[in-house]
Design a protein around this motif. Structure first.
Motif, PDB file in Angstrom:
ATOM      1  N   ALA A 135       0.818  -1.209   0.000  1.00  0.00           N
ATOM      2  CA  ALA A 135       0.000   0.000   0.000  1.00  0.00           C
ATOM      3  C   ALA A 135       0.855   1.263   0.000  1.00  0.00           C
ATOM      4  CB  ALA A 135      -0.935  -0.001   1.203  1.00  0.00           C
ATOM      5  N   HIS A 136       2.084   1.166   0.520  1.00  0.00           N
ATOM      6  CA  HIS A 136       2.955   2.345   0.602  1.00  0.00           C
ATOM      7  C   HIS A 136       3.640   2.661  -0.722  1.00  0.00           C
ATOM      8  CE1 HIS A 136       2.240   2.023   4.850  1.00  0.00           C
ATOM      9  NE2 HIS A 136       2.869   0.877   4.936  1.00  0.00           N
ATOM     10  N   VAL A 137       3.603   1.729  -1.665  1.00  0.00           N
ATOM     11  CA  VAL A 137       4.298   1.933  -2.933  1.00  0.00           C
ATOM     12  C   VAL A 137       3.745   3.139  -3.680  1.00  0.00           C
ATOM     13  CG1 VAL A 137       4.627   0.977  -5.249  1.00  0.00           C
ATOM     14  CG2 VAL A 137       5.118  -0.423  -3.250  1.00  0.00           C
ATOM     15  N   GLU A 138       2.434   3.298  -3.653  1.00  0.00           N
ATOM     16  CA  GLU A 138       1.833   4.425  -4.379  1.00  0.00           C
ATOM     17  C   GLU A 138       2.372   5.761  -3.885  1.00  0.00           C
ATOM     18  OE1 GLU A 138      -2.383   3.372  -6.071  1.00  0.00           O
ATOM     19  OE2 GLU A 138      -2.378   3.108  -3.904  1.00  0.00           O
ATOM     20  N   VAL A 139       2.585   5.861  -2.586  1.00  0.00           N
ATOM     21  CA  VAL A 139       3.151   7.091  -2.030  1.00  0.00           C
ATOM     22  C   VAL A 139       4.607   7.237  -2.457  1.00  0.00           C
ATOM     23  CG1 VAL A 139       3.723   8.323   0.096  1.00  0.00           C
ATOM     24  CG2 VAL A 139       1.585   7.028  -0.066  1.00  0.00           C
ATOM     25  N   GLU A 140       5.328   6.125  -2.466  1.00  0.00           N
ATOM     26  CA  GLU A 140       6.757   6.159  -2.791  1.00  0.00           C
ATOM     27  C   GLU A 140       7.024   6.562  -4.237  1.00  0.00           C
ATOM     28  OE1 GLU A 140       9.219   2.911  -0.786  1.00  0.00           O
ATOM     29  OE2 GLU A 140       7.199   2.084  -0.607  1.00  0.00           O
ATOM     30  N   ILE A 141       6.112   6.221  -5.141  1.00  0.00           N
ATOM     31  CA  ILE A 141       6.356   6.517  -6.561  1.00  0.00           C
ATOM     32  C   ILE A 141       5.459   7.626  -7.105  1.00  0.00           C
ATOM     33  CG2 ILE A 141       7.113   4.143  -6.945  1.00  0.00           C
ATOM     34  CD1 ILE A 141       4.485   3.620  -8.414  1.00  0.00           C
ATOM     35  N   ALA A 142       4.627   8.202  -6.237  1.00  0.00           N
ATOM     36  CA  ALA A 142       3.621   9.172  -6.699  1.00  0.00           C
ATOM     37  C   ALA A 142       4.229  10.316  -7.500  1.00  0.00           C
ATOM     38  CB  ALA A 142       2.834   9.709  -5.504  1.00  0.00           C
ATOM     39  N   ASN A 143       5.377  10.808  -7.075  1.00  0.00           N
ATOM     40  CA  ASN A 143       5.985  11.964  -7.737  1.00  0.00           C
ATOM     41  C   ASN A 143       7.110  11.584  -8.691  1.00  0.00           C
ATOM     42  OD1 ASN A 143       4.318  13.873  -6.360  1.00  0.00           O
ATOM     43  ND2 ASN A 143       5.603  13.616  -4.530  1.00  0.00           N
ATOM     44  N   LYS A 144       7.230  10.281  -8.957  1.00  0.00           N
ATOM     45  CA  LYS A 144       8.281   9.817  -9.855  1.00  0.00           C
ATOM     46  C   LYS A 144       7.834   9.920 -11.316  1.00  0.00           C
ATOM     47  CE  LYS A 144      10.926   8.251  -6.449  1.00  0.00           C
ATOM     48  NZ  LYS A 144      12.258   8.808  -6.119  1.00  0.00           N
ATOM     49  N   PHE A 187       4.623   2.805 -15.042  1.00  0.00           N
ATOM     50  CA  PHE A 187       5.317   1.706 -15.725  1.00  0.00           C
ATOM     51  C   PHE A 187       6.311   0.960 -14.843  1.00  0.00           C
ATOM     52  CE2 PHE A 187       4.331   4.959 -18.988  1.00  0.00           C
ATOM     53  CZ  PHE A 187       3.400   4.234 -19.712  1.00  0.00           C
ATOM     54  N   TYR A 188       6.221   1.133 -13.529  1.00  0.00           N
ATOM     55  CA  TYR A 188       7.175   0.460 -12.645  1.00  0.00           C
ATOM     56  C   TYR A 188       7.062  -1.065 -12.746  1.00  0.00           C
ATOM     57  CZ  TYR A 188       9.420   4.255 -10.084  1.00  0.00           C
ATOM     58  OH  TYR A 188      10.213   5.330  -9.738  1.00  0.00           O
ATOM     59  N   LEU A 189       5.837  -1.578 -12.759  1.00  0.00           N
ATOM     60  CA  LEU A 189       5.677  -3.030 -12.838  1.00  0.00           C
ATOM     61  C   LEU A 189       6.120  -3.545 -14.197  1.00  0.00           C
ATOM     62  CD1 LEU A 189       4.794  -5.727 -11.674  1.00  0.00           C
ATOM     63  CD2 LEU A 189       2.454  -5.209 -12.429  1.00  0.00           C
ATOM     64  N   ARG A 190       5.766  -2.834 -15.256  1.00  0.00           N
ATOM     65  CA  ARG A 190       6.182  -3.259 -16.594  1.00  0.00           C
ATOM     66  C   ARG A 190       7.706  -3.337 -16.682  1.00  0.00           C
ATOM     67  NH1 ARG A 190       4.984   0.223 -22.004  1.00  0.00           N
ATOM     68  NH2 ARG A 190       2.825  -0.402 -21.628  1.00  0.00           N
ATOM     69  N   LYS A 191       8.386  -2.343 -16.135  1.00  0.00           N
ATOM     70  CA  LYS A 191       9.850  -2.339 -16.170  1.00  0.00           C
ATOM     71  C   LYS A 191      10.413  -3.521 -15.385  1.00  0.00           C
ATOM     72  CE  LYS A 191      13.891   0.551 -15.171  1.00  0.00           C
ATOM     73  NZ  LYS A 191      14.367   1.856 -14.628  1.00  0.00           N
ATOM     74  N   ALA A 192       9.828  -3.811 -14.220  1.00  0.00           N
ATOM     75  CA  ALA A 192      10.301  -4.934 -13.404  1.00  0.00           C
ATOM     76  C   ALA A 192      10.129  -6.252 -14.156  1.00  0.00           C
ATOM     77  CB  ALA A 192       9.545  -4.969 -12.077  1.00  0.00           C
ATOM     78  N   ILE A 193       9.017  -6.388 -14.870  1.00  0.00           N
ATOM     79  CA  ILE A 193       8.777  -7.605 -15.659  1.00  0.00           C
ATOM     80  C   ILE A 193       9.770  -7.700 -16.812  1.00  0.00           C
ATOM     81  CG2 ILE A 193       7.133  -8.685 -17.258  1.00  0.00           C
ATOM     82  CD1 ILE A 193       4.887  -7.729 -15.377  1.00  0.00           C
ATOM     83  N   GLU A 194       9.987  -6.590 -17.503  1.00  0.00           N
ATOM     84  CA  GLU A 194      10.930  -6.595 -18.627  1.00  0.00           C
ATOM     85  C   GLU A 194      12.341  -6.937 -18.165  1.00  0.00           C
ATOM     86  OE1 GLU A 194      10.376  -2.747 -20.332  1.00  0.00           O
ATOM     87  OE2 GLU A 194       8.649  -3.379 -21.554  1.00  0.00           O
ATOM     88  N   ASN A 195      12.705  -6.472 -16.982  1.00  0.00           N
ATOM     89  CA  ASN A 195      14.045  -6.753 -16.450  1.00  0.00           C
ATOM     90  C   ASN A 195      14.194  -8.194 -15.972  1.00  0.00           C
ATOM     91  OD1 ASN A 195      14.846  -4.119 -16.938  1.00  0.00           O
ATOM     92  ND2 ASN A 195      14.428  -3.413 -14.852  1.00  0.00           N
ATOM     93  N   SER A 196      13.088  -8.925 -15.927  1.00  0.00           N
ATOM     94  CA  SER A 196      13.118 -10.301 -15.411  1.00  0.00           C
ATOM     95  C   SER A 196      12.746 -11.327 -16.481  1.00  0.00           C
ATOM     96  CB  SER A 196      12.142 -10.427 -14.229  1.00  0.00           C
ATOM     97  OG  SER A 196      12.386  -9.445 -13.251  1.00  0.00           O
ATOM     98  N   LYS A 197      12.848 -10.950 -17.735  1.00  0.00           N
ATOM     99  CA  LYS A 197      12.365 -11.808 -18.823  1.00  0.00           C
ATOM    100  C   LYS A 197      13.080 -13.156 -18.888  1.00  0.00           C
ATOM    101  CE  LYS A 197      10.133  -8.702 -22.073  1.00  0.00           C
ATOM    102  NZ  LYS A 197      10.148  -8.097 -23.427  1.00  0.00           N
TER     103      LYS A 197
END
Length: 256
Positions: free
Chosen positions: A91-100, A105-115
């Motif tokens: 639940a805290h992730v949204e706050v952590e990335i809100a202003n990024k 696309f954080y999840l998409r990037k994590a998936i692409e980095n783990s192909k």
């Protein structure tokens, strides 16, 4: 590798039940499946028998790039069904990335980095939260297809209209590859007149987007998560097990 999100902004539609049991159904059809639990409630995690300890890594660390997928992914009790687990820390992730920048696309990037790891799976399921949150947007931006569970009642049908508008907006602005794989009528109770009326409306409006194999009301389905079991292991001869196996077969046909 088919990446499929499960989403409905309205709670109570059985989204997680469908995600988990459909994954188990595909495993029975000789597919290898990974569930990414993107809901801070962690219901998918519990439903496959995973009880996290306070120091265990979760999808939070995966999304933020703080841990490798090999260190986060957990094998469930079902062979060929793994999960990236979740708990309330997400639940805290949204706050952590809100202003990024490009925070959708954080999840998409994590998936692409783990192909290299993910290519061993036939299906990746993303269980989105029951809300239109930044986490849900991340889920829909990371997948190719979305499956929408819907109840056969008036309020659920109204919520479906709002969700379709959201998916259309994401398709146009953030993820042009996103498409609806299908709408799953869930918790069908044919003793009620509203059930057939609602199904007729869904067929008329969505035609072949509506899955032919819906999920009927089944008390065993409601019980199984509390035992950390998929329906095939908790009540293998139940109506729920029959429905989910048929739905899994229909999904494979659609993807061909």
């Amino acid at each position: 590798m088919n990446i499929i999100g499960f989403s409905n902004q309205k709670g109570g539609t059985g989204k997680t039940t469908i995600c988990v049991n459909l994954a188990a159904g595909l495993v029975k059809l000789k597919e290898r499946v990974l569930i990414i639990d993107l809901d801070p409630q962690g219901n998918s995690t519990v439903s496959v028998g995973i009880n996290l300890k306070p120091d265990d890594l979760t999808v939070r660390e995966f999304i933020l790039g703080e841990a490798r997928i090999e260190d986060v992914m957990v094998d469930s009790y079902i062979a060929d069904l793994s999960i990236i687990p979740s708990n309330s820390d997400l639940a805290h992730v949204e706050v952590e990335i809100a202003n990024k920048s490009k925070n959708q696309f954080y999840l998409r990037k994590a998936i692409e980095n783990s192909k290299d790891v993910l290519k061993s799976f036939d299906f990746i399921f993303i269980d989105c939260p029951p809300s239109l949150s930044l986490l849900t947007v991340n889920g829909l931006c990371a997948c190719k297809y979305v499956i929408i569970p819907v109840l056969a009642d008036y309020l659920s049908l109204q919520g479906l209209v709002n969700l379709l508008e959201t998916i259309d907006m994401i398709n146009k602005k953030l993820n042009p590859d996103l498409e609806i794989l299908g709408i799953v009528p869930n918790m069908l109770d044919y003793r009620l007149k509203i059930t057939e009326e609602s199904l007729d409306l869904l067929r008329e409006k969505f035609k072949d987007k509506l899955f032919k194999n819906g999920i009927k009301v089944c008390s065993r389905l409601r019980e199984s998560p509390s035992y950390g079991k998929a329906i095939f292991d908790y009540a293998k001869n139940s109506q729920g097990a029959i429905d989910f196996l048929n739905l899994a077969k229909e999904i494979k046909r659609r993807l061909k």
